[in-house]
Motif scaffolding. Structure first.
Motif, PDB file in Angstrom:
ATOM      1  N   HIS A 106      -1.809   3.709  -3.105  1.00  0.00           N
ATOM      2  CA  HIS A 106      -2.913   4.568  -2.694  1.00  0.00           C
ATOM      3  C   HIS A 106      -2.710   6.001  -3.141  1.00  0.00           C
ATOM      4  CE1 HIS A 106      -0.706   6.541   0.567  1.00  0.00           C
ATOM      5  NE2 HIS A 106      -0.311   5.368   0.993  1.00  0.00           N
ATOM      6  N   ALA A 107      -1.560   6.298  -3.758  1.00  0.00           N
ATOM      7  CA  ALA A 107      -1.319   7.637  -4.277  1.00  0.00           C
ATOM      8  C   ALA A 107      -0.255   7.574  -5.358  1.00  0.00           C
ATOM      9  CB  ALA A 107      -0.873   8.574  -3.156  1.00  0.00           C
ATOM     10  N   ILE A 108      -0.402   8.420  -6.357  1.00  0.00           N
ATOM     11  CA  ILE A 108       0.587   8.556  -7.416  1.00  0.00           C
ATOM     12  C   ILE A 108       1.102   9.991  -7.353  1.00  0.00           C
ATOM     13  CG2 ILE A 108       1.035   8.401  -9.891  1.00  0.00           C
ATOM     14  CD1 ILE A 108       0.232   5.752  -8.748  1.00  0.00           C
ATOM     15  N   HIS A 109       2.295  10.189  -6.838  1.00  0.00           N
ATOM     16  CA  HIS A 109       2.876  11.524  -6.683  1.00  0.00           C
ATOM     17  C   HIS A 109       4.085  11.646  -7.611  1.00  0.00           C
ATOM     18  CE1 HIS A 109       1.134  12.522  -2.427  1.00  0.00           C
ATOM     19  NE2 HIS A 109       0.256  11.937  -3.214  1.00  0.00           N
ATOM     20  N   LEU A 110       3.900  12.312  -8.732  1.00  0.00           N
ATOM     21  CA  LEU A 110       4.967  12.452  -9.722  1.00  0.00           C
ATOM     22  C   LEU A 110       5.224  13.919 -10.059  1.00  0.00           C
ATOM     23  CD1 LEU A 110       3.857   9.655 -12.249  1.00  0.00           C
ATOM     24  CD2 LEU A 110       5.381   9.432 -10.303  1.00  0.00           C
ATOM     25  N   THR A 147      -6.140   6.837  -4.702  1.00  0.00           N
ATOM     26  CA  THR A 147      -7.120   7.922  -4.619  1.00  0.00           C
ATOM     27  C   THR A 147      -6.540   9.290  -4.945  1.00  0.00           C
ATOM     28  OG1 THR A 147      -6.657   8.190  -2.249  1.00  0.00           O
ATOM     29  CG2 THR A 147      -8.450   6.698  -2.873  1.00  0.00           C
ATOM     30  N   GLU A 148      -5.230   9.376  -5.166  1.00  0.00           N
ATOM     31  CA  GLU A 148      -4.605  10.670  -5.443  1.00  0.00           C
ATOM     32  C   GLU A 148      -3.715  10.560  -6.678  1.00  0.00           C
ATOM     33  OE1 GLU A 148      -2.369  11.554  -1.963  1.00  0.00           O
ATOM     34  OE2 GLU A 148      -4.136  11.900  -0.695  1.00  0.00           O
ATOM     35  N   VAL A 149      -3.845  11.537  -7.573  1.00  0.00           N
ATOM     36  CA  VAL A 149      -2.975  11.626  -8.746  1.00  0.00           C
ATOM     37  C   VAL A 149      -2.368  13.016  -8.760  1.00  0.00           C
ATOM     38  CG1 VAL A 149      -2.837  11.543 -11.261  1.00  0.00           C
ATOM     39  CG2 VAL A 149      -4.363   9.964 -10.050  1.00  0.00           C
ATOM     40  N   PHE A 150      -1.084  13.109  -8.430  1.00  0.00           N
ATOM     41  CA  PHE A 150      -0.389  14.389  -8.370  1.00  0.00           C
ATOM     42  C   PHE A 150       0.694  14.404  -9.447  1.00  0.00           C
ATOM     43  CE2 PHE A 150      -1.170  14.812  -3.483  1.00  0.00           C
ATOM     44  CZ  PHE A 150      -2.537  14.892  -3.727  1.00  0.00           C
ATOM     45  N   ILE A 151       0.476  15.182 -10.494  1.00  0.00           N
ATOM     46  CA  ILE A 151       1.408  15.227 -11.631  1.00  0.00           C
ATOM     47  C   ILE A 151       1.714  16.660 -12.027  1.00  0.00           C
ATOM     48  CG2 ILE A 151       0.859  12.944 -12.564  1.00  0.00           C
ATOM     49  CD1 ILE A 151      -1.170  14.231 -14.412  1.00  0.00           C
ATOM     50  N   ALA A 152       1.644  17.585 -11.076  1.00  0.00           N
ATOM     51  CA  ALA A 152       1.830  19.007 -11.363  1.00  0.00           C
ATOM     52  C   ALA A 152       3.248  19.319 -11.821  1.00  0.00           C
ATOM     53  CB  ALA A 152       1.502  19.826 -10.115  1.00  0.00           C
ATOM     54  N   ASN A 153       3.348  20.389 -12.600  1.00  0.00           N
ATOM     55  CA  ASN A 153       4.649  20.934 -12.993  1.00  0.00           C
ATOM     56  C   ASN A 153       5.540  19.915 -13.700  1.00  0.00           C
ATOM     57  OD1 ASN A 153       4.872  23.863 -11.838  1.00  0.00           O
ATOM     58  ND2 ASN A 153       3.950  22.639 -10.200  1.00  0.00           N
ATOM     59  N   ASN A 154       5.023  19.401 -14.802  1.00  0.00           N
ATOM     60  CA  ASN A 154       5.789  18.544 -15.691  1.00  0.00           C
ATOM     61  C   ASN A 154       5.612  19.060 -17.124  1.00  0.00           C
ATOM     62  OD1 ASN A 154       7.118  16.110 -14.320  1.00  0.00           O
ATOM     63  ND2 ASN A 154       5.093  16.102 -13.353  1.00  0.00           N
ATOM     64  N   PHE A 155       5.864  18.210 -18.092  1.00  0.00           N
ATOM     65  CA  PHE A 155       5.684  18.567 -19.499  1.00  0.00           C
ATOM     66  C   PHE A 155       4.736  17.576 -20.173  1.00  0.00           C
ATOM     67  CE2 PHE A 155       9.706  20.352 -18.199  1.00  0.00           C
ATOM     68  CZ  PHE A 155       9.745  21.602 -18.813  1.00  0.00           C
ATOM     69  N   HIS A 191       0.822  -1.205   0.000  1.00  0.00           N
ATOM     70  CA  HIS A 191       0.000   0.000   0.000  1.00  0.00           C
ATOM     71  C   HIS A 191       0.858   1.258   0.000  1.00  0.00           C
ATOM     72  CE1 HIS A 191      -3.719  -2.278   0.766  1.00  0.00           C
ATOM     73  NE2 HIS A 191      -2.933  -3.083   1.443  1.00  0.00           N
ATOM     74  N   TYR A 192       2.099   1.125  -0.415  1.00  0.00           N
ATOM     75  CA  TYR A 192       2.973   2.286  -0.459  1.00  0.00           C
ATOM     76  C   TYR A 192       2.613   3.162  -1.655  1.00  0.00           C
ATOM     77  CZ  TYR A 192       5.909  -0.071   2.941  1.00  0.00           C
ATOM     78  OH  TYR A 192       6.380  -0.688   4.060  1.00  0.00           O
ATOM     79  N   PRO A 193       2.721   4.479  -1.501  1.00  0.00           N
ATOM     80  CA  PRO A 193       2.470   5.349  -2.646  1.00  0.00           C
ATOM     81  C   PRO A 193       3.664   5.390  -3.581  1.00  0.00           C
ATOM     82  CG  PRO A 193       3.095   6.667  -0.753  1.00  0.00           C
ATOM     83  CD  PRO A 193       3.015   5.238  -0.277  1.00  0.00           C
TER      84      PRO A 193
END
Length: 301
Positions: free
Chosen positions: A199-203, A225-233, A175-177
């Motif tokens: 449980h989370a995708i932080h990229l 439950t979380e998709v964090f993909i801010a500040n990429n291309f 269950h590691y992100p």
């Protein structure tokens, strides 16, 4: 003629590369790209057949160096890069698309050492478009059973194919992100990421480019439950509606596109999606963002 393994070629070229990177790249390409072409899949240093072919990766790095502006005036560098690209164990369409990447980016593999991959200009946009198109082309052939094209597509990915498999195996029942924020990761997101028990995708805050894979969007694992993909291309249309169980999406400052209603409406209507930050992208919103607030989203940008 016995071809030495790519490791020997790399070691032999190391001294030359410290003085002349272009000369070193030519030496590596002469051996590694020949090894990649000889068996159709690339000689691997690994004992398991599922590992990524190392000769293909080494050949790709050599091609990248030879394609840089620094090597543009070096005798034979361009011809060597062209021949080396043709030697990769790819289908004709995949090889042609890789040649476009090389020309548009002045490199082949998205890495920090060279190329236009994160250049904020029309040339940088053209480079990233070429990377996305090539990855699409090579991945399509790979999904039809062409293992060579799979290795060629992996040249443009942020995570090597072998490490990707290990990552999925080790964390597949956990269950590691996937917590890779600010890791200076370059390249296309590896297909399949997000389909396992995360449980989370932080990229966020990397140099990721190309499309968001369906595995971390509409086919995201139910526990994620979380998709964090801010500040990429990242660019291109998002792959269909977001999985309805996702609670938070942070994706500002990319080049993503698509209809906001189709992409996020179902997740918002389900009451799950409460945070949606997608500013500074290329989405269209015919009905406006206010509709998401009415559906229960507490934070919309």
């Amino acid at each position: 003629v016995i071809t030495p393994p790519p490791a020997i070629a790399a070691a032999a070229a190391a001294a030359a590369a410290t003085v002349d990177p272009c000369r070193g790249a030519k030496a590596v390409a002469a051996v590694a790209c020949a090894a990649a072409a000889d068996d159709g899949t690339g000689a691997s240093f690994w004992t398991q057949e599922t590992r990524a072919p190392s000769s293909v990766a080494m050949c790709g790095h050599a091609i990248s160096t030879l394609s840089t502006l620094a090597c543009a005036d070096v005798a034979g560098a361009e011809n060597c890069a062209a021949y080396a690209t043709a030697a990769l164990p790819c289908s004709a369409p995949c090889t042609a698309s890789l040649s476009v990447v090389r020309a548009a980016c002045n490199a082949l593999m998205p890495r920090s050492q060279h190329g236009r991959f994160i250049e904020l200009s029309a040339a940088g946009d053209a480079c990233r478009d070429a990377v996305m198109a090539s990855h699409d082309t090579c991945s399509a052939s790979a999904s039809s059973g062409d293992t060579g094209d799979g290795s060629c597509a992996a040249l443009m990915e942020a995570m090597p194919e072998s490490l990707s498999r290990e990552f999925k195996t080790v964390l597949g029942a956990s269950h590691y992100p996937a917590w890779w924020e600010e890791q200076d990761a370059w390249g296309v997101i590896t297909p399949g990421l997000g389909a396992n028990h995360f449980h989370a995708i932080h990229l966020g805050h990397n140099k990721l480019m190309g499309r968001v894979p369906v595995s971390m969007w509409s086919e995201l694992h139910p526990e994620a439950t979380e998709v964090f993909i801010a500040n990429n291309f990242l660019s291109g249309d998002v792959p269909g509606p977001l999985a309805p169980h996702v609670r938070s999406v942070l994706a500002p400052r990319n080049r993503l596109s698509g209809d906001l209603g189709r992409a996020f409406g179902a997740a918002a209507a389900s009451g799950s999606l409460t945070t949606l930050h997608v500013a500074h992208n290329r989405f269209s919103a015919p009905d406006g963002l206010a509709a998401f607030a009415r559906l229960g989203a507490r934070s919309v940008e």
